[in-house]
Design an enzyme around this catalytic site. Structure first.
Site, PDB file in Angstrom:
ATOM      1  CB  THR A  62      46.841  41.350  28.213  1.00 18.09           C
ATOM      2  OG1 THR A  62      48.238  41.234  28.472  1.00 18.09           O
ATOM      3  CG2 THR A  62      46.560  42.690  27.532  1.00 18.09           C
TER       4      THR A  62
ATOM      5  CE  LYS B 252      50.957  43.382  26.759  1.00 21.82           C
ATOM      6  NZ  LYS B 252      50.513  42.078  27.252  1.00 21.82           N
TER       7      LYS B 252
ATOM      8  CE  LYS C 129      43.424  39.805  25.517  1.00 26.17           C
ATOM      9  NZ  LYS C 129      44.176  38.838  26.347  1.00 26.17           N
TER      10      LYS C 129
END
Length: 278
Positions: free
Chosen positions: A96, A171, A230
């Site tokens: 990611t 995502k 994050k």
């Protein structure tokens, strides 16, 4: 069956690689942790010292790395995957990372005649172990068609989101929704406490009413606050770069930044309710 080089055998990467072994593929693993490589070997895989070596031998290279920095390091440069993979090799990055890095690496791969996909996942360690992950995939239709049968050995839902970088876009947008909704659920339950409303009563009502959401009724712990922060930061970088106004995403980022800074980085991100409660 394919010869697969798997770079990054962490909490997610190792069980993903083990599921590929169960499916009959040959897997050669690379990781900074010798313990992780030993676990892969115990499952029937092989250890390789460098990504360069794995890439030179593989039909397919899969990476699961911490951030865009590591992805650039592993893919680009004279000792990187792109420079050393054979023409036609399929590259799948399941990390990611930021959209910009995903698209830059894909462009470099294309110039070398390589097929490249960004395919971040949702489902956590449990999903990785059970092979029920959701893959959000960006890249060409040709690359997706070739990769789909491999991804199906590691996941349950495989969605082609469009061109290069669109898997990462999906995502970070999805996880921005998750971060915001978890805060909303937490704030509502803290307010209920202050008003003398029993937790279970609020759940019984909201879980069957307009307040129902995945964060309230389906979420299974295992995603740390640091990981949520994050992903929220990635969403805000993307919002800034694209000129998009995301006020709730920005506020969620601020709240999780404060929560992580309070010493709760490793706690499950749903624990933000404790931070809100004060």
């Amino acid at each position: 069956m394919a010869r697969i080089g798997f770079i990054g055998l962490g909490n997610m990467g190792l069980p993903m690689a083990q599921n590929l072994l169960k499916a009959g593929h040959t897997v050669e693993g690379v990781d900074v942790s010798s313990t992780a490589v030993d676990k892969l070997k115990a499952s029937g895989g092989t250890g390789v010292e460098t990504a360069k070596s794995a890439a030179a031998r593989a039909d397919v290279v899969i990476t699961m790395l911490p951030s865009g920095k590591e992805v650039r390091e592993v893919y680009l440069g004279s000792s990187g995957i792109i420079e050393n993979a054979n023409a036609g090799t399929l590259l799948i990055d399941c990390s990611t990372i930021d959209v910009e890095t995903a698209r830059a690496v894909a462009a470099a791969a294309e110039k070398k005649g390589l097929l490249m996909l960004d395919a971040p996942v949702s489902g956590g360690v449990g999903g990785a172990t059970a092979a029920t992950l959701t893959f959000m995939v960006g890249g060409s239709a040709q690359a997706f068609t070739r990769a789909e049968s491999i991804l199906q050995k590691m996941g349950k839902t495989i969605v082609h989101a469009g061109g290069a970088g669109n898997g990462q876009a999906a995502k970070i947008c999805n996880n921005m929704i998750l971060g915001v909704s978890m805060i909303a659920v937490s704030e509502a339950f803290v307010l209920a406490e202050k008003l003398g409303l029993d937790h279970q009563k609020l759940f019984d009502i909201s879980s069957k009413s307009s307040g129902q959401c995945w964060s309230m009724t389906t979420y299974c712990p295992g995603f740390t606050a640091a990981m949520m922060l994050k992903d929220l930061k990635l969403s805000q970088d993307a919002a800034k770069n694209s000129g998009t106004k995301t006020e709730l995403g920005a506020n969620a980022t601020r709240i999780y930044s404060q929560y992580v800074a309070s010493g709760e980085a490793s706690r499950d991100f749903s624990g933000v309710i404790r931070f809100i409660r004060g």
